[in-house]
Design an enzyme around this catalytic site. Structure first.
Site, PDB file in Angstrom:
ATOM      1  N   ASP A  21       0.951  -1.255  -0.075  1.00 28.71           N
ATOM      2  CA  ASP A  21      -0.013  -0.157   0.150  1.00 28.71           C
ATOM      3  C   ASP A  21       1.019   1.122  -0.132  1.00 28.71           C
ATOM      4  O   ASP A  21       1.394   1.670   0.956  1.00 28.71           O
ATOM      5  CB  ASP A  21      -0.818   0.042   1.153  1.00 28.71           C
ATOM      6  CG  ASP A  21      -1.912   0.993   1.206  1.00 28.71           C
ATOM      7  OD1 ASP A  21      -2.520   1.664   0.332  1.00 28.71           O
ATOM      8  OD2 ASP A  21      -2.123   1.792   2.366  1.00 28.71           O
ATOM      9  N   GLU A  43      -1.137  -1.030  -4.948  1.00 29.28           N
ATOM     10  CA  GLU A  43      -2.237  -0.361  -5.068  1.00 29.28           C
ATOM     11  C   GLU A  43      -1.882   0.699  -6.220  1.00 29.28           C
ATOM     12  O   GLU A  43      -1.083   1.209  -6.268  1.00 29.28           O
ATOM     13  CB  GLU A  43      -2.735   0.592  -3.538  1.00 29.28           C
ATOM     14  CG  GLU A  43      -4.040   1.144  -4.129  1.00 29.28           C
ATOM     15  CD  GLU A  43      -4.628   1.661  -2.644  1.00 29.28           C
ATOM     16  OE1 GLU A  43      -5.169   1.010  -2.183  1.00 29.28           O
ATOM     17  OE2 GLU A  43      -4.377   2.780  -2.591  1.00 29.28           O
ATOM     18  N   ASP A  46      -2.850   1.049   6.980  1.00 28.54           N
ATOM     19  CA  ASP A  46      -1.820   1.075   6.035  1.00 28.54           C
ATOM     20  C   ASP A  46      -1.430  -0.522   5.732  1.00 28.54           C
ATOM     21  O   ASP A  46      -1.336  -1.244   4.571  1.00 28.54           O
ATOM     22  CB  ASP A  46      -0.609   1.668   5.781  1.00 28.54           C
ATOM     23  CG  ASP A  46      -1.101   3.182   5.947  1.00 28.54           C
ATOM     24  OD1 ASP A  46      -1.196   3.922   5.322  1.00 28.54           O
ATOM     25  OD2 ASP A  46      -1.051   3.458   7.335  1.00 28.54           O
TER      26      ASP A  46
END
Length: 196
Positions: free
Chosen positions: A10, A71, A144
């Site tokens: 992430d 991501e 996160d």
């Protein structure tokens, strides 16, 4: 391959979530590692990116993932946040290439839909489902880290548990590609003349 080891990332400049899971062909999953790579907001950008790179490299070297899932950066209101996220995303992809690992990108909507069944789930819902799927005693913290685990699960389930690297063309990914195509600006006017 009995299971696929996926490193989910992430991307973030201050906090970059990293999560490694083993995903079996029957979609069961096991936690291998979860954490956050941090960089100081006061440090120069080059040092911050180097810190993110070193942290991701250490996770790859220690846990030996088969594939990296990152991501996909999407537009937000805060331009500085988008820039930092995009830079960290580039570092993540670079670290995968440096180690010869295939990399895939998934949109936040794809990840939420894969893990919770609902593409607009909030962070708490994602944390709860990740904890349930991986049979954790507590919610992964910070968010996160949970997002990184969700990315790894999404890729293992959608793209690659059978072969490990293929990225499925999901409805969310098709919509993303269409949005990118619509926002691409055509070049207007004639091409400049080049002297012979």
């Amino acid at each position: 391959m009995a299971s696929l080891r996926v490193l989910g990332i992430d991307p973030g400049l201050t906090r970059c979530g990293v999560g490694v899971v083993d995903v079996a062909r029957d979609r069961s999953a096991r936690l291998v590692h979860v954490g956050v790579v941090r960089s100081s907001p006061d440090a120069p950008i080059a040092e911050r990116l180097a810190a993110i790179a070193a942290g991701i490299r250490a996770v790859i070297d220690e846990h030996g993932p088969h594939v990296v899932a990152v991501e996909r950066v999407f537009a937000q209101q805060n331009r500085n946040t988008v820039m930092g996220t995009a830079q960290a995303s580039g570092i993540a992809l670079l670290m995968a290439a440096e180690r010869g690992l295939p990399a895939a990108m998934h949109t936040p909507t794809e990840v939420k839909a894969a893990v919770t069944g609902y593409g607009a789930a909030d962070k708490r819902q994602v944390q709860e489902m990740v904890a349930r799927i991986l049979r954790l005693d507590a919610l992964p913290q910070p968010a996160d880290a949970a997002d990184a685990l969700a990315l790894a699960l999404c890729h293992g389930w959608r793209g690659g548990a059978s072969e490990g690297v293929a990225q499925a063309e999901t409805p969310a990914l098709r919509a993303w590609r269409e949005a990118e195509r619509r926002t691409a600006r055509p070049v207007r006017g004639r091409a400049p003349r080049v002297a012979p």
